[in-house]
Design a protein around this motif. Structure first.
Motif, PDB file in Angstrom:
ATOM      1  N   PHE A  22       0.821  -1.204   0.000  1.00 59.77           N
ATOM      2  CA  PHE A  22       0.000   0.000   0.000  1.00 59.77           C
ATOM      3  C   PHE A  22       0.861   1.264   0.000  1.00 59.77           C
ATOM      4  O   PHE A  22       0.500   2.260  -0.632  1.00 59.77           O
ATOM      5  N   ILE A  23       1.969   1.235   0.709  1.00 53.69           N
ATOM      6  CA  ILE A  23       2.884   2.384   0.673  1.00 53.69           C
ATOM      7  C   ILE A  23       3.359   2.629  -0.760  1.00 53.69           C
ATOM      8  O   ILE A  23       3.396   3.775  -1.238  1.00 53.69           O
ATOM      9  N   ALA A  24       3.685   1.538  -1.469  1.00 49.69           N
ATOM     10  CA  ALA A  24       4.111   1.670  -2.862  1.00 49.69           C
ATOM     11  C   ALA A  24       2.983   2.222  -3.727  1.00 49.69           C
ATOM     12  O   ALA A  24       3.214   3.045  -4.621  1.00 49.69           O
ATOM     13  N   THR A  25       1.746   1.795  -3.451  1.00 54.83           N
ATOM     14  CA  THR A  25       0.593   2.308  -4.193  1.00 54.83           C
ATOM     15  C   THR A  25       0.398   3.798  -3.945  1.00 54.83           C
ATOM     16  O   THR A  25       0.090   4.570  -4.865  1.00 54.83           O
ATOM     17  N   THR A  26       0.585   4.218  -2.701  1.00 54.72           N
ATOM     18  CA  THR A  26       0.467   5.639  -2.364  1.00 54.72           C
ATOM     19  C   THR A  26       1.520   6.460  -3.091  1.00 54.72           C
ATOM     20  O   THR A  26       1.230   7.529  -3.643  1.00 54.72           O
ATOM     21  N   LEU A  27       2.744   5.963  -3.114  1.00 54.91           N
ATOM     22  CA  LEU A  27       3.812   6.662  -3.827  1.00 54.91           C
ATOM     23  C   LEU A  27       3.519   6.728  -5.323  1.00 54.91           C
ATOM     24  O   LEU A  27       3.790   7.743  -5.975  1.00 54.91           O
ATOM     25  N   LEU A  28       2.959   5.646  -5.863  1.00 51.84           N
ATOM     26  CA  LEU A  28       2.584   5.638  -7.276  1.00 51.84           C
ATOM     27  C   LEU A  28       1.542   6.706  -7.565  1.00 51.84           C
ATOM     28  O   LEU A  28       1.649   7.451  -8.547  1.00 51.84           O
ATOM     29  N   GLY A  29       0.530   6.805  -6.695  1.00 43.85           N
ATOM     30  CA  GLY A  29      -0.504   7.810  -6.890  1.00 43.85           C
ATOM     31  C   GLY A  29       0.058   9.219  -6.853  1.00 43.85           C
ATOM     32  O   GLY A  29      -0.292  10.062  -7.690  1.00 43.85           O
ATOM     33  N   GLY A  30       0.941   9.481  -5.887  1.00 40.95           N
ATOM     34  CA  GLY A  30       1.562  10.796  -5.802  1.00 40.95           C
ATOM     35  C   GLY A  30       2.403  11.106  -7.026  1.00 40.95           C
ATOM     36  O   GLY A  30       2.376  12.238  -7.548  1.00 40.95           O
TER      37      GLY A  30
ATOM     38  N   THR B 227      -5.587  11.246 -17.102  1.00 41.73           N
ATOM     39  CA  THR B 227      -6.217   9.954 -17.401  1.00 41.73           C
ATOM     40  C   THR B 227      -5.410   8.812 -16.826  1.00 41.73           C
ATOM     41  O   THR B 227      -5.961   7.847 -16.283  1.00 41.73           O
ATOM     42  N   LEU B 228      -4.087   8.912 -16.896  1.00 42.66           N
ATOM     43  CA  LEU B 228      -3.229   7.843 -16.389  1.00 42.66           C
ATOM     44  C   LEU B 228      -3.191   7.789 -14.863  1.00 42.66           C
ATOM     45  O   LEU B 228      -2.795   6.771 -14.294  1.00 42.66           O
ATOM     46  N   VAL B 229      -3.589   8.872 -14.184  1.00 44.32           N
ATOM     47  CA  VAL B 229      -3.650   8.849 -12.717  1.00 44.32           C
ATOM     48  C   VAL B 229      -4.516   7.685 -12.237  1.00 44.32           C
ATOM     49  O   VAL B 229      -4.247   7.072 -11.199  1.00 44.32           O
TER      50      VAL B 229
ATOM     51  N   LEU C  55       2.085   9.826 -10.115  1.00 51.07           N
ATOM     52  CA  LEU C  55       1.238  10.008 -11.296  1.00 51.07           C
ATOM     53  C   LEU C  55       0.615  11.409 -11.317  1.00 51.07           C
ATOM     54  O   LEU C  55       0.567  12.058 -12.369  1.00 51.07           O
ATOM     55  N   PHE C  56       0.164  11.893 -10.152  1.00 53.10           N
ATOM     56  CA  PHE C  56      -0.419  13.234 -10.135  1.00 53.10           C
ATOM     57  C   PHE C  56       0.663  14.297 -10.284  1.00 53.10           C
ATOM     58  O   PHE C  56       0.447  15.322 -10.936  1.00 53.10           O
ATOM     59  N   TYR C  57       1.818  14.064  -9.707  1.00 56.61           N
ATOM     60  CA  TYR C  57       2.960  14.966  -9.857  1.00 56.61           C
ATOM     61  C   TYR C  57       3.313  15.126 -11.338  1.00 56.61           C
ATOM     62  O   TYR C  57       3.580  16.232 -11.808  1.00 56.61           O
ATOM     63  N   ARG C  58       3.280  14.029 -12.076  1.00 53.18           N
ATOM     64  CA  ARG C  58       3.559  14.089 -13.512  1.00 53.18           C
ATOM     65  C   ARG C  58       2.450  14.839 -14.262  1.00 53.18           C
ATOM     66  O   ARG C  58       2.727  15.608 -15.179  1.00 53.18           O
ATOM     67  N   ALA C  59       1.202  14.638 -13.842  1.00 57.12           N
ATOM     68  CA  ALA C  59       0.097  15.348 -14.482  1.00 57.12           C
ATOM     69  C   ALA C  59       0.183  16.847 -14.222  1.00 57.12           C
ATOM     70  O   ALA C  59      -0.281  17.651 -15.036  1.00 57.12           O
ATOM     71  N   ALA C  60       0.804  17.214 -13.099  1.00 59.31           N
ATOM     72  CA  ALA C  60       0.980  18.632 -12.751  1.00 59.31           C
ATOM     73  C   ALA C  60       2.297  19.178 -13.277  1.00 59.31           C
ATOM     74  O   ALA C  60       2.843  20.143 -12.729  1.00 59.31           O
TER      75      ALA C  60
ATOM     76  N   PRO D 175      -8.287   7.527   2.202  1.00 59.70           N
ATOM     77  CA  PRO D 175      -9.294   8.603   2.200  1.00 59.70           C
ATOM     78  C   PRO D 175      -8.706  10.003   2.199  1.00 59.70           C
ATOM     79  O   PRO D 175      -9.329  10.945   1.693  1.00 59.70           O
ATOM     80  N   SER D 176      -7.510  10.166   2.758  1.00 57.46           N
ATOM     81  CA  SER D 176      -6.961  11.519   2.921  1.00 57.46           C
ATOM     82  C   SER D 176      -6.194  12.005   1.704  1.00 57.46           C
ATOM     83  O   SER D 176      -6.026  13.218   1.521  1.00 57.46           O
ATOM     84  N   CYS D 177      -5.708  11.097   0.861  1.00 52.97           N
ATOM     85  CA  CYS D 177      -4.855  11.510  -0.259  1.00 52.97           C
ATOM     86  C   CYS D 177      -5.250  10.877  -1.591  1.00 52.97           C
ATOM     87  O   CYS D 177      -5.523  11.580  -2.562  1.00 52.97           O
ATOM     88  N   LEU D 178      -5.301   9.546  -1.655  1.00 53.79           N
ATOM     89  CA  LEU D 178      -5.513   8.891  -2.944  1.00 53.79           C
ATOM     90  C   LEU D 178      -6.894   9.161  -3.511  1.00 53.79           C
ATOM     91  O   LEU D 178      -7.034   9.479  -4.704  1.00 53.79           O
ATOM     92  N   VAL D 179      -7.926   9.036  -2.689  1.00 52.47           N
ATOM     93  CA  VAL D 179      -9.277   9.312  -3.181  1.00 52.47           C
ATOM     94  C   VAL D 179      -9.416  10.773  -3.639  1.00 52.47           C
ATOM     95  O   VAL D 179      -9.953  11.032  -4.727  1.00 52.47           O
ATOM     96  N   PRO D 180      -8.951  11.760  -2.851  1.00 54.40           N
ATOM     97  CA  PRO D 180      -9.031  13.147  -3.343  1.00 54.40           C
ATOM     98  C   PRO D 180      -8.264  13.380  -4.642  1.00 54.40           C
ATOM     99  O   PRO D 180      -8.725  14.137  -5.506  1.00 54.40           O
ATOM    100  N   LEU D 181      -7.100  12.743  -4.796  1.00 53.12           N
ATOM    101  CA  LEU D 181      -6.341  12.915  -6.034  1.00 53.12           C
ATOM    102  C   LEU D 181      -7.103  12.363  -7.229  1.00 53.12           C
ATOM    103  O   LEU D 181      -7.149  12.987  -8.302  1.00 53.12           O
TER     104      LEU D 181
END
Length: 233
Positions: A12-20, A96-98, A22-27, A202-208
Motif C-alpha cells: 500500500f505504501i508503494a501504491t500511495t507513492l505511485l498515486g503521488g 487519465t493515467l492517474v 502520477l499526479f505529480y507528472r500530471a501537474a 481517504p486523505s490523499c488517494l481518493v481526493p487525487l
C-alpha cells in the motif's frame, strides 16, 4: 486491527507513492505539488500512528480531519483565480493515467478483506466496481490521446462514469467505518483506514483521483464550449 503481513503494508505504501507520482507528472512535475502532498501525508501518517482516528465514539467523527481538508482544497481550486490557473495547467492525458493507481488499490482492498480489516462490500466481490476505472484507463488513454479514436464526448462520459463509481465506494467506505455514522458492515467494519498507512486512502488517494476527474471534466466542457461559441465581431 487484525495483524497484517508486512508485505501488505509495503504494497500500500508503494501504491500511495505511485498515486503521488502520477499526479505529480500530471501537474508538469511541480515541486510545489510534491511538497504539499508530502507534507499532508506526513501529517496524516503521524495522526494515524498516534491512534487519533481509532476513537470511534467521537462527535463529530475524527475521520473528518482526513476527509474535509482535501475537499476544501479542491473547492478552492475551482473557485479562485490561482486555483483555476493550476487546473488549466494540468495535462489531460496524464490525468487519465492517474487512474491506473485504482488497480493496485483494489487489490490491496481485497487483501485487507481477506485479513478482516475491511468489509467485503468494499471489494470487487461486493459493491465496489472501481477497478473497472483503473483497468479501462490505459485503453481510454490510448484511444483518446494516441489512436485519436475517442472524441471529447467519449472521454467526458468516461470521466463522469468513473467519478460516479468513485462516489459509490467512498459512500460505502465511510458508512462502513466504525464511527458514530456507521450504517454497514458491523460484523467486519472498515477499520484499516483508521491506521497507518491506509489512512492515505481517504486523505490523499481518493481526493487525487476525484480531482483528476473533476479537472478533466472542467477542461473538456470548457474547451468544447469555446469551440462552439461564435467568434466576437
Amino acid at each position: 486491527m487484525p495483524t497484517l503481513p508486512n508485505v501488505l503494508y509495503l504494497s500500500f505504501i508503494a501504491t500511495t507513492l505511485l498515486g503521488g507520482w502520477l499526479f505529480y507528472r500530471a501537474a508538469n512535475s511541480s515541486g510545489r505539488v510534491l511538497g504539499v502532498l508530502g507534507l499532508w501525508l506526513l501529517v496524516q501518517s503521524l495522526l494515524a500512528l498516534s491512534g487519533f482516528y481509532t476513537v470511534a465514539a467521537s462527535r463529530p467523527p475524527r475521520l473528518l480531519l482526513a476527509l474535509l481538508p482535501p475537499l476544501l482544497v479542491i473547492a478552492a481550486l475551482f473557485n479562485t483565480e490561482a486555483g483555476r490557473r493550476f487546473l488549466d495547467g494540468l495535462r489531460l492525458d496524464r490525468l487519465t493515467l492517474v487512474h491506473l493507481l485504482r488497480v493496485p488499490v483494489e487489490l490491496v482492498l481485497f487483501w485487507l478483506f481477506l485479513h478482516k480489516a475491511v468489509p467485503q462490500l468494499m471489494t470487487f466481490e461486493g459493491r465496489n466496481y472501481d477497478v473497472l476505472s483503473g483497468l479501462s484507463a490505459p485503453v481510454v488513454y490510448y484511444l483518446a490521446f494516441r489512436g485519436r479514436q475517442m472524441g471529447w464526448r467519449g472521454l467526458l462520459a468516461w470521466n463522469i462514469g468513473c467519478l460516479l463509481l468513485l462516489l459509490n465506494i467512498v459512500v460505502n467506505a465511510v458508512l462502513s467505518a466504525p464511527t458514530v455514522v456507521q450504517q454497514f458492515a458491523f460484523d467486519q467494519p472498515n477499520v484499516a483506514i483508521l491506521y497507518f498507512p491506509f489512512i492515505a486512502l481517504p486523505s490523499c488517494l481518493v481526493p487525487l483521483v476525484a480531482l483528476a476527474h473533476l479537472a478533466a471534466i472542467r477542461r473538456l466542457v470548457r474547451e468544447r464550449a469555446a469551440a462552439v461559441l461564435p467568434l466576437p465581431g
